[in-house]
Design an enzyme around this catalytic site. Structure first.
Site, PDB file in Angstrom:
ATOM      1  N   LYS A  35      58.994  96.761-100.513  1.00 27.69           N
ATOM      2  CA  LYS A  35      60.491  96.019-100.514  1.00 27.69           C
ATOM      3  C   LYS A  35      61.419  96.955 -99.636  1.00 27.69           C
ATOM      4  O   LYS A  35      61.103  98.314 -99.261  1.00 27.69           O
ATOM      5  CB  LYS A  35      60.946  95.916-101.901  1.00 27.69           C
ATOM      6  CG  LYS A  35      61.336  97.043-102.461  1.00 27.69           C
ATOM      7  CD  LYS A  35      61.615  96.823-104.064  1.00 27.69           C
ATOM      8  CE  LYS A  35      61.821  98.190-104.823  1.00 27.69           C
ATOM      9  NZ  LYS A  35      61.693  97.974-106.137  1.00 27.69           N
ATOM     10  N   TYR A 256      84.408 119.384 -89.382  1.00 17.49           N
ATOM     11  CA  TYR A 256      85.766 118.727 -90.032  1.00 17.49           C
ATOM     12  C   TYR A 256      86.069 119.411 -91.311  1.00 17.49           C
ATOM     13  O   TYR A 256      85.209 119.572 -92.256  1.00 17.49           O
ATOM     14  CB  TYR A 256      85.323 117.139 -90.522  1.00 17.49           C
ATOM     15  CG  TYR A 256      85.221 116.139 -89.180  1.00 17.49           C
ATOM     16  CD1 TYR A 256      86.418 116.267 -88.254  1.00 17.49           C
ATOM     17  CD2 TYR A 256      83.959 115.817 -88.764  1.00 17.49           C
ATOM     18  CE1 TYR A 256      86.220 115.592 -87.198  1.00 17.49           C
ATOM     19  CE2 TYR A 256      83.968 115.178 -87.586  1.00 17.49           C
ATOM     20  CZ  TYR A 256      85.106 115.016 -86.547  1.00 17.49           C
ATOM     21  OH  TYR A 256      85.079 114.275 -85.588  1.00 17.49           O
TER      22      TYR A 256
END
Ligand SMILES: *Cc1c(COP(=O)(O)O)cnc(C)c1O
Length: 364
Positions: A35, A256
């Site tokens: 899946k 950042y």
């Protein structure tokens, strides 16, 4: 030149892991769970490595079609069953077996026009409380199915919520057996964790196991046992390169938010890999990474297209040097995806599935 990030899918490792799982449940047949596009690997990319399985289990009818297009003629099982009436036509056309976990699916079957009865897996909710008939309703659901001309053989299944921890499978196993022992049909209970930890018990392995994560080289109980403990090999390697190397002085920050500040002079490498490639943004400073096969750590915040690594201990690094985010370095060293996942507060499943479409994937 395209960005230097790429993933490799390792066919031999898929074969090896499948064989390893078979050793843990000698008599059961194995559903290779594919899946979510084979846990992010790509269904077509894993097909060769997993075609030794006894069947493929998945969710999406498109993926079932892909398997047939790839030439797979053996069993295919829809783990959530059908979603609407016309899905049953595709089941007939592609010869798909499907899970029945709800009365509404029995209603659909009763209205389906077919000459060829369909094989179904009737699912009991034995305690996970996600899908399936309650133990009390299981028998009447079975009887309803058994009376339908549209239905061929009925197999019985359930799913364990805690096969990966100390709680184990016993409580759910007991419920499943108590409410199904006198019904005929094949049984399927075990996922990867149940196979590796409890698969030598015949009642756990039963007739069919449904293995996903361990086939892809990730340990289902990583906090307790790592992939090496279970003898599993990485099936996906994510690699990129350094695109910048620079010295930093004590007191300088990286990335950042300036989340990492150097306490002493260091050398920082910038890697062409960020969260838009599927690398977890929540991976903190210290997440393991391999540079030229040597283990080091990330620094600061992961950004969209880049992340930074500490290369101070690697004397002669340069732009273009290989960085392995997880899996195998080209020189053979291994960084298990589970270690990266644990550092980022998640599991190997999520990292594999998140591999971004922009990353080029090749089968090796
Ligand atoms: C995903 C899934 C599996 C496979 O689980 P793993 O932990 O990846 O082995 C088995 N059974 C069902 C019903 C599933 O949805």
């Amino acid at each position: 030149m395209p960005r230097p990030i790429y993933a490799q899918i390792h066919t031999d490792a898929l074969r090896h892991n499948l064989m390893r799982l078979r050793q843990s449940c000698t008599d059961a047949r194995v559903w290779a769970v594919v899946k979510a596009n084979a846990y992010g690997h790509g269904l077509a990319n894993v097909f060769e490595g997993l075609r030794g399985a006894d069947g493929f289990a998945l969710l999406d009818l498109n993926e079932a079609q892909t398997l047939r297009d790839l030439g797979w003629r053996g069993p295919v099982l829809l783990l959530e069953g059908v979603f609407e009436q016309r899905d049953l036509e595709l089941c007939s056309r592609l010869d798909l077996w499907h899970v029945v976990h709800h009365e509404a699916q029995i209603d659909m079957l009763s209205k389906h026009k077919t000459q060829v009865p369909q094989r179904v897996f009737l699912k009991m909710n034995s305690g996970m409380n996600r899908l399936g008939f309650t133990p009390q309703a299981f028998r009447s659901a079975w009887a309803r199915l058994n009376a339908l001309p549209q239905v061929d053989e009925i197999s019985l299944m359930t799913h364990f919520a805690r096969a990966d921890d100390a709680h184990g499978v016993d409580a759910q196993l007991q419920v499943f057996q108590q409410f199904s022992s006198d019904l005929p049909g094949e049984r399927s209970l075990a996922n990867s964790a149940a196979v590796l930890r409890h698969g030598t018990r015949d009642e756990v392995s039963a007739d069919w196991v449904r293995t996903g994560i361990a086939m892809y080289g990730s340990s289902p109980d990583h906090g307790l046992h790592d992939a090496a403990h279970w003898g599993l090999l990485p099936t996906m390697s994510l690699r990129s390169q350094l695109i910048s190397v620079q010295p930093l002085k004590a007191g300088d920050s990286v990335g950042y938010g300036g989340l990492f500040t150097a306490a002493y002079d260091i050398t920082v490498g910038t890697v062409a890999c960020g969260y838009a490639d599927g690398y977890p943004r929540h991976a903190p400073t210290g997440t393991p990474v391999l540079v030229n096969g040597v283990r080091t750590r990330t620094l600061g915040r992961v950004s969209m297209d880049m992340l930074c690594v500490d290369v101070s201990a690697l004397p002669s690094v340069a732009i273009g040097d290989e960085v392995t985010l997880w899996g195998n370095a080209s020189t053979g060293q291994v960084l298990c995806i589970d270690e990266v996942a644990a550092a980022a507060g998640t599991v190997g499943y999520e990292l594999m599935c998140a591999l971004a479409a922009r990353v080029t994937v090749s089968v090796v």
